[in-house]
Scaffold this active site. Structure first.
Site, PDB file in Angstrom:
ATOM      1  CB  SER A  84      39.115  48.207  31.014  1.00  0.00           C
ATOM      2  OG  SER A  84      37.949  48.909  30.696  1.00  0.00           O
ATOM      3  CE  LYS A 103      36.316  46.768  28.911  1.00  0.00           C
ATOM      4  NZ  LYS A 103      36.587  48.106  28.349  1.00  0.00           N
ATOM      5  CE1 TYR A 106      32.677  45.915  30.405  1.00  0.00           C
ATOM      6  CE2 TYR A 106      31.196  47.567  31.341  1.00  0.00           C
ATOM      7  CZ  TYR A 106      32.378  47.243  30.715  1.00  0.00           C
ATOM      8  OH  TYR A 106      33.280  48.231  30.396  1.00  0.00           O
ATOM      9  CE1 TYR A 111      39.689  50.108  26.139  1.00  0.00           C
ATOM     10  CE2 TYR A 111      40.930  51.358  27.757  1.00  0.00           C
ATOM     11  CZ  TYR A 111      40.085  50.316  27.429  1.00  0.00           C
ATOM     12  OH  TYR A 111      39.654  49.482  28.406  1.00  0.00           O
ATOM     13  CB  VAL A 147      38.723  54.098  34.261  1.00  0.00           C
ATOM     14  CG1 VAL A 147      38.741  54.415  32.778  1.00  0.00           C
ATOM     15  CG2 VAL A 147      37.532  53.255  34.655  1.00  0.00           C
TER      16      VAL A 147
HETATM   17  O1  DON Z   1      32.663  50.471  31.407  1.00  0.00           O
HETATM   18  C1  DON Z   1      33.389  51.334  31.866  1.00  0.00           C
HETATM   19  O2  DON Z   1      33.372  52.481  31.448  1.00  0.00           O
HETATM   20  C2  DON Z   1      34.326  50.960  32.992  1.00  0.00           C
HETATM   21  N1  DON Z   1      33.719  49.977  33.827  1.00  0.00           N
HETATM   22  C3  DON Z   1      35.588  50.388  32.459  1.00  0.00           C
HETATM   23  C4  DON Z   1      36.310  51.321  31.536  1.00  0.00           C
HETATM   24  C5  DON Z   1      37.785  51.197  31.601  1.00  0.00           C
HETATM   25  O3  DON Z   1      38.373  50.733  32.566  1.00  0.00           O
HETATM   26  C6  DON Z   1      38.530  51.761  30.475  1.00  0.00           C
HETATM   27  N2  DON Z   1      39.954  51.701  30.737  1.00  0.00           N
HETATM   28  N3  DON Z   1      40.846  52.424  30.616  1.00  0.00           N
END
Ligand code: DON
Length: 318
Positions: free
Chosen positions: A77, A80, A202, A254, A272
Site C-alpha cells: 500500500s 498508493k 493495482y 488506516y 502489508v
Molecule cells: O490490496 C491489498 O490488500 C494489498 N495489496 C495492499 C494492502 C496494504 O498494504 C494495506 N496496508 N497496510
C-alpha cells in the site's frame, strides 16, 4: 551520544542519526518476528518475519541505514502515495469528486462504507480509493505501469527497481476482496476502465519491490514541498505535497491513524509487506521494514521504531 541534548532542537545538523538508528535497532529488535506476516497474499507469507531495516534520507543529502535497510521487499500500500501523486498531476482538484479525504475508521479493505456513500471511497489510501486512483492513472497515461516504474526509479535514484510478477500473480489469484470492491465501485460508475485492467494495474503497483533506502529517498519530495532534492525539479506543486502529507497523517495507517499520530506524530504510509515510510516536512524522509504486522495490518516493530525515532530526535510535527 548527544541524543537527549539535541532532541528538542529539531535540527538535523545536531542529530547523530547513526547513533539514533543503532539505539532504535537495539530497542526494537526483540519485536522483529512478533506479529503476523500477511498471509492472505500467499507469496508474502514466505518472507522471513524477523527482518528489520531502517533508513533515513535527509534533505541535506545524507543517508543513514541499519539492519536490512538495503533488502528489497514488497511495498504494497505504500505505492498508493506514488499513484496518488500521479493522479493529482493528471486530474488536479477534480480527483476529489471521485474520492473523499476523510479517515475511514475501518479496515483498509472494508466494503461497508461504500454502499452508503454510493461508490465514492472515503480516501485515496484505502483499497477502494486506490482503485479509483489507479483508474485515473490508467485513463491518463497510455503506459501507466511503465510511467509508474519510471516515476519511482527517478524518485529513488535507482534504475534497478521493479515489480515482482510473482507477488502480483499471487495477489491476483486470491484478490477476492479487491475484486469485490472494484466491481462495486464500477457499479456506481466510479471506475471508467474495465475492472480487470484496474485490478491488474493495482496488483502490480502493490508488487513494487523496494528497500528502505529506496523508499526513504523516494519520499523526499514530500519532505521538500514537492521539489526533487537532487535536481530542484518540481515533482508536484507545494500545495499538493502538503495535501498528500495531510492524507498520510489522517489516513496512511488506516484505522490505526489516530494511534499512529499519537505515538509517532508524522505523516506516514504503511504496507502489508511490513514497510512504513514517514516524512518530516522540511527535514527528511525515513523508512522502516519488519514483516510482522499488528492486527490493523501495520508493521509492529516498524511502528515501535518510528515511535522511538520521533521521541529520541524530537523530529515530529507536534
Ligand atoms: O490490496 C491489498 O490488500 C494489498 N495489496 C495492499 C494492502 C496494504 O498494504 C494495506 N496496508 N497496510
Amino acid at each position: 551520544m548527544s541524543i537527549d541534548s539535541s532532541r528538542r532542537s529539531g535540527s538535523t545538523r545536531q542529530q547523530d542519526f547513526a547513533a539514533v538508528l543503532e539505539r532504535i535497532a537495539a530497542d526494537v529488535r526483540p519485536l522483529a518476528g512478533q506479529g503476523r506476516v500477511a498471509d492472505y497474499i500467499p507469496r508474502l507469507a514466505q518472507v522471513p518475519a524477523d527482518r528489520f531495516g531502517m533508513a533515513v534520507a535527509t534533505l541535506d543529502g545524507d543517508l543513514f541505514r541499519i539492519g536490512d535497510a538495503d533488502e528489497a521487499f514488497s511495498i504494497q500500500s505504500i505505492s498508493k502515495v506514488f499513484t496518488l501523486t500521479m493522479a493529482l498531476e493528471a486530474l488536479g482538484g477534480d480527483l476529489w469528486q471521485r474520492v473523499g479525504r476523510e479517515p475511514s475508521g475501518s479496515a483498509f479493505n472494508s466494503l461497508v462504507q461504500l454502499e452508503r456513500e454510493r461508490g465514492i471511497p472515503r480516501n485515496p489510501l484505502i483499497n477502494g480509493g486506490a482503485h479509483v486512483v489507479a483508474d485515473v492513472v490508467l485513463s491518463h497515461y497510455p503506459d501507466a505501469r511503465g510511467r509508474l516504474l519510471a516515476f519511482v526509479r527517478e524518485r529513488a535514484d535507482n534504475p534497478g527497481i521493479d515489480m515482482d510478477p510473482e507477488v502480483a500473480r499471487s495477489e491476483r489469484e486470491t484478490g477476492y476482496r479487491n475484486a469485490a470492491l472494484a466491481n462495486f465501485i464500477r457499479s456506481f460508475g466510479n471506475l471508467h476502465n474495465p475492472v480487470d485492467a484496474v485490478l491488474d494495474f493495482y496488483f502490480h503497483q502493490c508488487a513494487l519491490h523496494m528497500s528502505c533506502t529506496d523508499l526513504a529517498r523516494s519520499f523526499l519530495y514530500l519532505a521538500n514541498s514537492g521539489l526533487c532534492q537532487r535536481s530542484g525539479e518540481t515533482v508536484i506543486d507545494a500545495e499538493r505535497a502538503k495535501r498528500i502529507n495531510a492524507l498520510m497523517l489522517t489516513c496512511g495507517t488506516y484505522d490505526a491513524a489516530g494511534e499512529f499520530a499519537f505515538r509517532v506524530g508524522l505523516p506516514a504510509k504503511s504496507g502489508v509487506g511490513g514497510g512504513i515510510v514517514a516524512v518530516v516536512p522540511g527535514v527528511l524522509a525515513l523508512a522502516v521494514w519488519s514483516p510482522g504486522l499488528d492486527e490493523k495490518g501495520n508493521s509492529l516493530a516498524g511502528a515501535a521504531a518510528l515511535d522511538r525515532f520521533t521521541t529520541l530526535t524530537g523530529l515530529s510535527i507536534f
